[in-house]
Design a protein around this motif. Structure first.
Motif, PDB file in Angstrom:
ATOM      1  N   GLY A  51      27.207  -0.109 -10.926  1.00 42.67           N
ATOM      2  CA  GLY A  51      28.552   0.628 -11.007  1.00 42.67           C
ATOM      3  C   GLY A  51      28.983   1.509 -12.599  1.00 42.67           C
ATOM      4  N   ALA A  52      28.121   1.125 -13.571  1.00 41.31           N
ATOM      5  CA  ALA A  52      28.463   1.796 -14.683  1.00 41.31           C
ATOM      6  C   ALA A  52      27.186   2.695 -15.271  1.00 41.31           C
ATOM      7  N   TYR A  53      26.103   2.603 -14.677  1.00 42.93           N
ATOM      8  CA  TYR A  53      24.883   3.346 -15.435  1.00 42.93           C
ATOM      9  C   TYR A  53      24.443   4.149 -14.392  1.00 42.93           C
ATOM     10  N   ARG A  54      23.806   5.222 -14.899  1.00 44.25           N
ATOM     11  CA  ARG A  54      23.062   6.211 -14.030  1.00 44.25           C
ATOM     12  C   ARG A  54      21.636   6.226 -14.641  1.00 44.25           C
ATOM     13  N   PRO A  55      20.780   5.471 -13.933  1.00 44.09           N
ATOM     14  CA  PRO A  55      19.235   5.355 -14.418  1.00 44.09           C
ATOM     15  C   PRO A  55      18.587   6.641 -14.093  1.00 44.09           C
ATOM     16  N   ALA A  56      17.637   6.927 -14.981  1.00 43.73           N
ATOM     17  CA  ALA A  56      16.577   8.185 -14.686  1.00 43.73           C
ATOM     18  C   ALA A  56      15.214   7.609 -15.058  1.00 43.73           C
ATOM     19  N   VAL A  57      14.700   6.941 -14.133  1.00 40.11           N
ATOM     20  CA  VAL A  57      13.346   6.545 -14.179  1.00 40.11           C
ATOM     21  C   VAL A  57      12.571   6.761 -12.883  1.00 40.11           C
ATOM     22  N   PRO A  58      11.245   7.002 -13.043  1.00 38.61           N
ATOM     23  CA  PRO A  58      10.330   7.268 -12.072  1.00 38.61           C
ATOM     24  C   PRO A  58      10.637   6.087 -10.780  1.00 38.61           C
ATOM     25  N   PHE A  59      10.675   6.542  -9.709  1.00 36.26           N
ATOM     26  CA  PHE A  59      10.901   5.489  -8.725  1.00 36.26           C
ATOM     27  C   PHE A  59       9.374   4.499  -8.586  1.00 36.26           C
ATOM     28  N   GLN A  60       9.741   3.404  -8.406  1.00 31.55           N
ATOM     29  CA  GLN A  60       8.439   2.517  -8.404  1.00 31.55           C
ATOM     30  C   GLN A  60       7.742   2.552  -7.143  1.00 31.55           C
ATOM     31  N   THR A  61       6.288   3.049  -7.002  1.00 33.33           N
ATOM     32  CA  THR A  61       5.569   2.772  -5.945  1.00 33.33           C
ATOM     33  C   THR A  61       4.320   1.898  -6.013  1.00 33.33           C
ATOM     34  N   CYS A  62       3.554   1.472  -5.089  1.00 36.10           N
ATOM     35  CA  CYS A  62       2.596   0.707  -5.088  1.00 36.10           C
ATOM     36  C   CYS A  62       1.359   1.094  -5.902  1.00 36.10           C
ATOM     37  N   PRO A  63       0.694   0.510  -6.999  1.00 34.96           N
ATOM     38  CA  PRO A  63      -0.398   1.021  -7.621  1.00 34.96           C
ATOM     39  C   PRO A  63      -1.542   1.106  -6.481  1.00 34.96           C
ATOM     40  N   PRO A  64      -2.561   2.037  -6.793  1.00 38.41           N
ATOM     41  CA  PRO A  64      -3.754   2.371  -5.906  1.00 38.41           C
ATOM     42  C   PRO A  64      -4.411   0.885  -5.911  1.00 38.41           C
ATOM     43  N   GLU A  65      -5.136   0.296  -5.009  1.00 41.90           N
ATOM     44  CA  GLU A  65      -5.704  -0.654  -4.734  1.00 41.90           C
ATOM     45  C   GLU A  65      -6.879  -0.815  -5.695  1.00 41.90           C
ATOM     46  N   ALA A  66      -7.649   0.162  -6.189  1.00 41.47           N
ATOM     47  CA  ALA A  66      -8.609   0.087  -7.180  1.00 41.47           C
ATOM     48  C   ALA A  66      -8.310  -0.191  -8.215  1.00 41.47           C
ATOM     49  N   ASP A  67      -6.982   0.116  -8.605  1.00 43.52           N
ATOM     50  CA  ASP A  67      -6.400  -0.239 -10.073  1.00 43.52           C
ATOM     51  C   ASP A  67      -6.091  -1.568 -10.120  1.00 43.52           C
ATOM     52  N   LEU A  68      -5.722  -2.203  -9.176  1.00 46.84           N
ATOM     53  CA  LEU A  68      -5.332  -3.680  -8.917  1.00 46.84           C
ATOM     54  C   LEU A  68      -6.746  -4.555  -9.256  1.00 46.84           C
ATOM     55  N   ARG A  69      -7.755  -4.107  -8.494  1.00 49.41           N
ATOM     56  CA  ARG A  69      -9.073  -4.746  -8.332  1.00 49.41           C
ATOM     57  C   ARG A  69      -9.783  -4.643  -9.917  1.00 49.41           C
ATOM     58  N   ALA A  70      -9.128  -3.796 -10.647  1.00 49.69           N
ATOM     59  CA  ALA A  70      -9.762  -3.485 -11.862  1.00 49.69           C
ATOM     60  C   ALA A  70      -8.869  -4.366 -12.987  1.00 49.69           C
ATOM     61  N   MET A  71      -7.680  -4.808 -12.521  1.00 50.26           N
ATOM     62  CA  MET A  71      -6.991  -5.365 -13.692  1.00 50.26           C
ATOM     63  C   MET A  71      -7.435  -6.343 -14.649  1.00 50.26           C
ATOM     64  N   ASP A  72      -8.248  -7.294 -13.999  1.00 50.21           N
ATOM     65  CA  ASP A  72      -8.961  -8.205 -14.677  1.00 50.21           C
ATOM     66  C   ASP A  72      -8.003  -9.042 -15.707  1.00 50.21           C
ATOM     67  N   VAL A  73      -6.739  -9.599 -15.388  1.00 51.58           N
ATOM     68  CA  VAL A  73      -6.236 -10.387 -16.226  1.00 51.58           C
ATOM     69  C   VAL A  73      -5.687 -11.617 -15.330  1.00 51.58           C
ATOM     70  N   PRO A  74      -5.879 -12.803 -15.857  1.00 49.94           N
ATOM     71  CA  PRO A  74      -5.405 -13.846 -15.202  1.00 49.94           C
ATOM     72  C   PRO A  74      -3.872 -13.939 -14.335  1.00 49.94           C
ATOM     73  N   THR A  75      -3.783 -13.850 -13.277  1.00 52.21           N
ATOM     74  CA  THR A  75      -2.503 -13.514 -12.569  1.00 52.21           C
ATOM     75  C   THR A  75      -2.102 -14.853 -11.872  1.00 52.21           C
ATOM     76  N   LEU A  76      -0.697 -15.012 -11.928  1.00 52.98           N
ATOM     77  CA  LEU A  76      -0.088 -15.766 -10.908  1.00 52.98           C
ATOM     78  C   LEU A  76       1.004 -15.217 -10.303  1.00 52.98           C
ATOM     79  N   ALA A  77       1.013 -15.184  -8.723  1.00 54.17           N
ATOM     80  CA  ALA A  77       1.790 -14.315  -8.162  1.00 54.17           C
ATOM     81  C   ALA A  77       2.454 -15.253  -7.277  1.00 54.17           C
ATOM     82  N   ILE A  78       3.883 -15.408  -7.322  1.00 57.29           N
ATOM     83  CA  ILE A  78       4.765 -16.342  -6.291  1.00 57.29           C
ATOM     84  C   ILE A  78       5.510 -15.370  -5.468  1.00 57.29           C
ATOM     85  N   PHE A  79       5.437 -15.736  -4.224  1.00 60.39           N
ATOM     86  CA  PHE A  79       6.020 -14.795  -3.323  1.00 60.39           C
ATOM     87  C   PHE A  79       7.031 -15.699  -2.494  1.00 60.39           C
ATOM     88  N   SER A  80       8.281 -15.199  -2.222  1.00 62.88           N
ATOM     89  CA  SER A  80       9.429 -15.894  -1.473  1.00 62.88           C
ATOM     90  C   SER A  80       8.815 -15.810   0.126  1.00 62.88           C
TER      91      SER A  80
END
Length: 293
Positions: A205-234
């Motif tokens: 209600g108070a702030y007007r953001p101005a950042v690029p809209f988030q979109t899914c990264p390419p699959e290849a970028d995720l496969r190359a991420m190579d950082v130990p990751t925990l993902a919890i989904f609802s």
């Protein structure tokens, strides 16, 4: 010149920060407060604790750093915890230059971590903060020890039609009853009185953001991420298809730990914060040199 995020009026800014202070009061006061200059403006960071491997917390969309207030005491008992007001999304961070793409957003966060001289970071993001964490990790993985994602949006699955529809409806009918209805739909329960939820509503209600809209990264970028990751989904998340998101996470990051908590909706940090904190700390502890948190 591109746009930058800004408060709509002085009056709305004053009202917003009253809600912000109330949300901050849900946790212990910070040990230190930093206003870090970056290429895109000043980023506010709060530090809790002063020992142990660093944990950096990224909030959900427009929710502000105080979203994590109820986590600070638990996490900072064995770690130094840094909480970021993501630049361009309100809070005490002040954007002065436009961010034109996802690379700019990652660069901004990396400049913050560099200014704090952080390495071996355990980066944690909830909802869109999970996207922020992945956006950073696919570009600056050398600074990170682990990544934890709490029902991250637009990482391995796009926003659902229902989430996009509510986005339109809330722009047309930004009333209290509509927000209460949205949060009940998203969380599977009425969490509209949660301090972090009230802050998100105040931001919108108070702030007007101005950042690029988030979109899914390419699959290849995720496969190359190579950082130990925990993902919890609802399991009951309506923000996206959580079953599809988890399936792709397992396939694209086969070394990751992926869990689906079937009984909970999207806002895990409000619905079961103790379980989220405990799972995060176990994940981090298993990757410390002495296997202790």
């Amino acid at each position: 010149m591109g746009k930058t995020g800004a408060f709509i009026s002085d009056g709305k800014r004053t009202s917003y920060f009253a809600t912000y202070r109330a949300a901050m009061a849900e946790g212990p006061p910070p040990a230190a407060v930093y206003d870090i200059e970056t290429s895109f403006g000043t980023t506010r960071v709060y530090r809790h604790g002063s020992g142990g491997a660093p944990i950096v917390l990224l909030h959900g969309l427009l929710a502000g750093g105080p979203m994590w207030a109820s986590f600070w005491e638990r996490l900072s008992a064995g770690h130094t915890v840094y909480t970021v007001d993501i630049l361009g999304e309100g809070g005490h961070s002040v954007q002065t230059e436009p961010m034109t793409d996802h690379a700019d957003r990652a660069r901004c966060l990396d400049e913050v971590l560099a200014a704090l001289r952080l390495t071996g970071v355990h980066l944690v993001g909830a909802s869109s903060g999970g996207w922020q964490a992945v956006n950073h990790a696919t570009r600056y993985r050398d600074r990170l020890a682990t990544v934890t994602l709490v029902d991250p949006t637009t990482v391995t699955a796009n926003f659902s039609f229902g989430a996009l529809r509510y986005g339109v409806l809330l722009k047309l009918f930004p009333f209290g009853w509509m927000w209460r209805r949205f949060f009940r739909w998203a969380a599977g329960a009425d969490i509209s009185d949660d301090p972090a939820v009230r802050l998100a509503r105040a931001t919108i209600g108070a702030y007007r953001p101005a950042v690029p809209f988030q979109t899914c990264p390419p699959e290849a970028d995720l496969r190359a991420m190579d950082v130990p990751t925990l993902a919890i989904f609802s399991g009951r998340s309506v923000a996206h298809d959580s079953a599809l998101a988890a399936e792709r996470m397992r396939a694209w990051l086969p070394e990751s730990e992926v869990e689906v908590w079937p009984e909970l909706g999207h806002y895990l940090t409000a619905a079961d914060r103790h379980r989220v904190a405990d799972r995060l700390l176990r994940f981090v502890a298993a990757r410390l040199p002495d296997h202790q948190a």
